[in-house]
Design an enzyme around this catalytic site. Structure first.
Site, mmCIF file in Angstrom:
data_model
loop_
_atom_site.group_PDB
_atom_site.id
_atom_site.type_symbol
_atom_site.label_atom_id
_atom_site.label_comp_id
_atom_site.label_asym_id
_atom_site.label_seq_id
_atom_site.Cartn_x
_atom_site.Cartn_y
_atom_site.Cartn_z
ATOM 1 N N LYS A 278 39.122 39.610 34.374
ATOM 2 C CA LYS A 278 38.762 38.889 35.599
ATOM 3 C C LYS A 278 37.328 39.237 35.988
ATOM 4 C CE LYS A 278 43.272 38.848 37.950
ATOM 5 N NZ LYS A 278 43.464 37.387 38.054
ATOM 6 N N ARG A 352 53.987 36.045 34.253
ATOM 7 C CA ARG A 352 55.075 35.224 33.698
ATOM 8 C C ARG A 352 55.671 35.872 32.446
ATOM 9 N NH1 ARG A 352 51.252 30.057 33.164
ATOM 10 N NH2 ARG A 352 50.237 31.154 34.874
HETATM 11 N N1 BES Z 1 47.795 38.017 39.669
HETATM 12 C C1 BES Z 1 47.176 36.816 39.317
HETATM 13 C C2 BES Z 1 47.341 35.706 40.367
HETATM 14 C C3 BES Z 1 46.677 35.937 41.687
HETATM 15 C C4 BES Z 1 45.427 35.425 41.932
HETATM 16 C C5 BES Z 1 47.340 36.606 42.697
HETATM 17 C C6 BES Z 1 44.825 35.629 43.173
HETATM 18 C C7 BES Z 1 46.744 36.789 43.918
HETATM 19 C C8 BES Z 1 45.498 36.306 44.150
HETATM 20 C C9 BES Z 1 47.758 36.278 38.004
HETATM 21 O O1 BES Z 1 48.193 37.231 37.112
HETATM 22 C C10 BES Z 1 46.661 35.511 37.331
HETATM 23 O O2 BES Z 1 45.675 36.094 37.026
HETATM 24 N N2 BES Z 1 46.878 34.217 37.120
HETATM 25 C C11 BES Z 1 45.912 33.385 36.506
HETATM 26 C C12 BES Z 1 46.640 32.451 35.591
HETATM 27 C C13 BES Z 1 45.749 31.641 34.705
HETATM 28 C C14 BES Z 1 45.045 32.531 33.707
HETATM 29 C C15 BES Z 1 46.578 30.601 33.993
HETATM 30 C C16 BES Z 1 45.178 32.610 37.594
HETATM 31 O O3 BES Z 1 45.807 32.205 38.574
HETATM 32 O O4 BES Z 1 43.964 32.473 37.483
HETATM 33 ZN ZN ZN Z 2 46.629 37.949 35.853
#
Ligand code: BES
Ligand code: ZN
Ligand code: ZN
Length: 498
Positions: A278, A352
Site C-alpha cells: 500500500k 477474503r
Molecule cells: N483492509 C483493506 C480494506 C480497507 C481499506 C479497510 C481502507 C479500511 C480502509 C483490504 O485488505 C484491502 O486492501 N482491499 C483492497 C482490495 C483490492 C486490492 C481489490 C482495496 O480495497 O483497495
Molecule cells: Zn489489504
C-alpha cells in the site's frame, strides 16, 4: 462513570451540571419550576436567541435558583422531525459539551415525549450508550499532566418518571454492558499493531474464556494445525510475517440453545498490502484491519455478563499481512480448506483469503443456522457508502431483515447491497477456480462479497463490509476519532431479538 436512575424532580437534583432537552419553542416543562427561575431562564433564552433548534445549547449558571450548579438546555429541533437516531446524537453532543465544565456529578432529564414515542428501556439504553460512547478516550500512551489531571465524570443521575423506573433499569443494565464492550473493542483497535499481534488477540480470547467461568471456551489453532486442515489461503497471507498466525475459535454453548450462529471477524492485525504494498497514506490506519475480530471478541466478552439463549461460535483467522522474501507473490495460487483454488493477483486483497478458510472451517465443524461476518474488506465499500455506513450482503431475507431491525435500534448505519450474480464472471480465473481481484475497476465491494459467497455453501449468511465505519478519521458524536467498535451493539441486539 456510574449511572443512577432517580425519579426526583429535576430542579431538586444536586449536580455540577444538569442537562435538560427541549423541542423547538416548547419550553413549558423548563419554565414550570418556580417564578424566579422561570423568568431568569426566559430572559437568558431571549438574550441568547435560544429557540431550541437542533443541537443549539444554552449554558447557564443557576445562581442557586435550582439545586444544580449549572444548567445546560439542549435544543432538539422540531418534534415531528425527531427520531431515535437524533436522540442518541443529542445526548452524545451534550455530554461532549459538558466536558469543558469538568463536572464530577452530572444529571440528565430525558424529555417526556421520548417516553411517549419509544419504550422506556430503549430510551434509557440509547441515552446511556450515547453518553458513555461519546466520552470514550484512549489515553494510555499520553504522558502529559494535562490529560492525567482531567477530572472524570464520576456519577450520572438519570431523572426518570417514577412509573418507568423498572423498565429503565433494564435499559440501563444492558447499556452498561454494550457500552463497556464497545469500548473494549475500541481499545483493541486503537492499540498499535506492535501490541495487537495475532498472539495478543489469542491471549485476549483466552482471558475472555478464563473470566467467563466456563461459559466461553476457546481453542487456538497454531500454524501446523491449520496446515494439517489445509488452510492454504489463510496461511498464504501470513507467510510474509514474522508474527505467527493464530486461528482463534471461541464458543458459547448454553444448554437448550435456540439457534446456532457463527460470527466471523477479519483479524488482520496489520495490513501493509503485502508485496502489492500500500502507499503510505493508505497504510497509516491499517492497524484497524482487525476491527471485525475486535467486535467478535467484545461480543463474547458480553456473554460473560449477559446470558444469551443461542449457541454462538466466533472465528477469527488472525494474522499479519507483510511483504518479505517469504511472502505470497502476485500470481501465486493457494488451495483452500475445501479444495477450491484461488489465484492471488493482488496480495492486498488478503481479507477474503483468510475469510475463505474461516468460513470453510466453521461450516465443517458447526452446522450453524446463520453465519455473519464482519470485515474491513474493501476501500470500494467506502467509495460506495462513505465513512459512516457499512455495506450488508446476504442470501437470506429473514436474516437480513433481523439485522436491519437490530441496527435500527442501535443506531449503527448499515445499507443493503446486491449479490449481483452476473458480476461473478469478473472473478473467474484463467488457471484457478477463482481469483482474488476482479477484472475492471467498478463494483469492488460487490465482487469481494461474491468472492466470499463462493465459500458459504448452503448456509444462511450475511456479510458486513465495515471498512468505513470501523474507524473514525475525525470525531463524530458517538465515536471519537479512532476505533469505533462498530457492530458490537448491533450483534448483541440481534442475538437478544432472535
Ligand atoms: N483492509 C483493506 C480494506 C480497507 C481499506 C479497510 C481502507 C479500511 C480502509 C483490504 O485488505 C484491502 O486492501 N482491499 C483492497 C482490495 C483490492 C486490492 C481489490 C482495496 O480495497 O483497495
Ligand atoms: Zn489489504
Ligand atoms: Zn485488509
Amino acid at each position: 462513570m456510574k449511572f443512577i436512575l432517580k425519579p426526583t424532580d429535576w430542579n431538586k437534583i444536586e449536580a455540577d451540571v444538569l442537562i435538560v432537552y427541549t423541542f423547538e419553542k416548547q419550553f413549558s416543562h423548563i419554565l414550570a419550576k418556580g417564578r424566579e427561575f422561570s423568568s431568569f431562564v426566559q430572559q437568558s433564552m431571549e438574550r441568547e436567541l435560544f429557540e431550541g433548534s437542533a443541537n443549539q445549547i444554552l449554558s447557564l449558571s443557576t445562581k442557586g435558583l435550582i439545586s444544580a450548579y449549572r444548567l445546560l438546555i439542549v435544543g432538539l429541533g422540531k418534534q415531528d422531525e425527531f427520531n431515535f437516531y437524533k436522540l442518541r446524537v443529542a445526548v452524545a453532543k451534550s455530554f461532549r459539551k459538558i466536558k469543558e465544565f469538568k463536572p464530577a456529578k452530572v444529571a440528565v432529564v430525558l424529555p417526556e415525549q421520548w417516553y411517549h414515542k419509544y419504550a422506556a428501556d430503549t430510551v434509557v439504553q440509547a441515552a446511556v450508550e450515547a453518553a458513555s460512547l461519546s466520552l470514550y478516550q484512549f489515553t494510555k500512551y499520553k504522558s502529559d499532566e494535562e490529560t492525567k489531571k482531567q477530572r472524570a465524570i464520576e456519577e450520572v443521575i438519570v431523572s426518570v418518571p417514577a412509573s418507568r423506573i423498572s423498565a429503565a433499569e433494564q435499559g440501563l443494565k444492558l447499556a452498561q454492558i454494550t457500552s463497556e464492550n464497545t469500548c473494549f473493542a475500541r481499545d483493541l483497535i486503537n492499540e498499535p499493531s506492535v501490541v495487537t499481534t495475532p498472539t495478543f488477540l489469542a491471549e485476549i480470547a483466552t482471558s475472555i474464556a478464563k473470566e467467563s467461568k466456563g461459559k466461553v471456551k476457546v481453542k487456538i489453532l497454531e500454524r501446523e494445525e491449520a496446515q494439517k486442515l489445509g488452510m492454504g489461503a489463510y496461511l498464504g497471507v501470513s507467510k510474509g510475517s514474522d508474527e505467527p498466525p493464530k486461528f482463534i475459535i471461541l464458543s458459547y454453548k448454553p444448554e437448550r440453545a435456540k439457534k446456532r450462529i457463527v460470527l466471523v471477524g477479519k483479524g488482520i492485525t496489520f495490513d501493509t498490502g503485502g508485496l502489492s504494498l500500500k502507499p503510505s497514506e493508505h497504510m497509516e490506519t491499517m492497524k484497524m484491519d482487525m476491527s471485525g475480530a475486535a467486535t467478535v471478541l467484545a461480543v463474547f466478552r458480553a456473554f460473560t455478563q449477559f446470558p444469551i439463549d443461542h449457541q454462538v461460535v466466533g472465528i477469527i483467522p488472525a494474522c499479519e499481512n507483510m511483504p518479505s522474501g517469504k511472502a505470497l507473490k502476485p500470481g501465486d495460487i493457494v488451495r483452500t480448506m475445501i479444495g477450491k483454488t484461488i489465484e492471488v493477483l493482488n496480495t492486498d486483497a488478503e481479507g477474503r483469503l483468510t475469510l475463505a478458510d474461516a468460513f470453510s472451517y466453521a461450516l465443517s465443524k458447526e452446522k450453524p443456522d446463520y453465519m455473519i461476518d464482519l470485515a474491513t474488506l474493501t476501500g470500494a465499500c467506502m467509495v460506495a457508502l462513505g465513512q459512516e455506513v457499512a455495506g450488508m450482503w446476504g442470501n437470506d431475507e429473514s436474516l437480513l431483515n433481523a439485522l436491519e431491525k437490530a441496527a435500527d435500534t442501535t443506531g449503527e448505519k448499515i445499507w443493503r447491497m446486491p449479490l449481483e450474480s452476473e458480476y461473478k464472471d469478473l472473478i473467474k480465473s484463467d488457471i484457478a477456480d477463482v481469483k482474488n481481484i476482479q477484472t475492471g475497476r467498478y463494483g469492488g465491494a460487490i465482487t469481494a462479497a461474491l468472492f466470499l459467497s463462493e465459500f458459504v455453501q448452503d448456509c444462511k449468511w450475511v456479510h458486513f463490509d465495515i471498512a468505513g465505519p470501523a474507524f473514525e478519521e475525525g470525531d463524530t458524536p458517538l465515536v471519537p476519532k479512532g476505533g469505533a467498535g462498530f457492530g458490537v451493539r448491533l450483534l448483541l441486539q440481534f442475538l437478544i431479538n432472535l
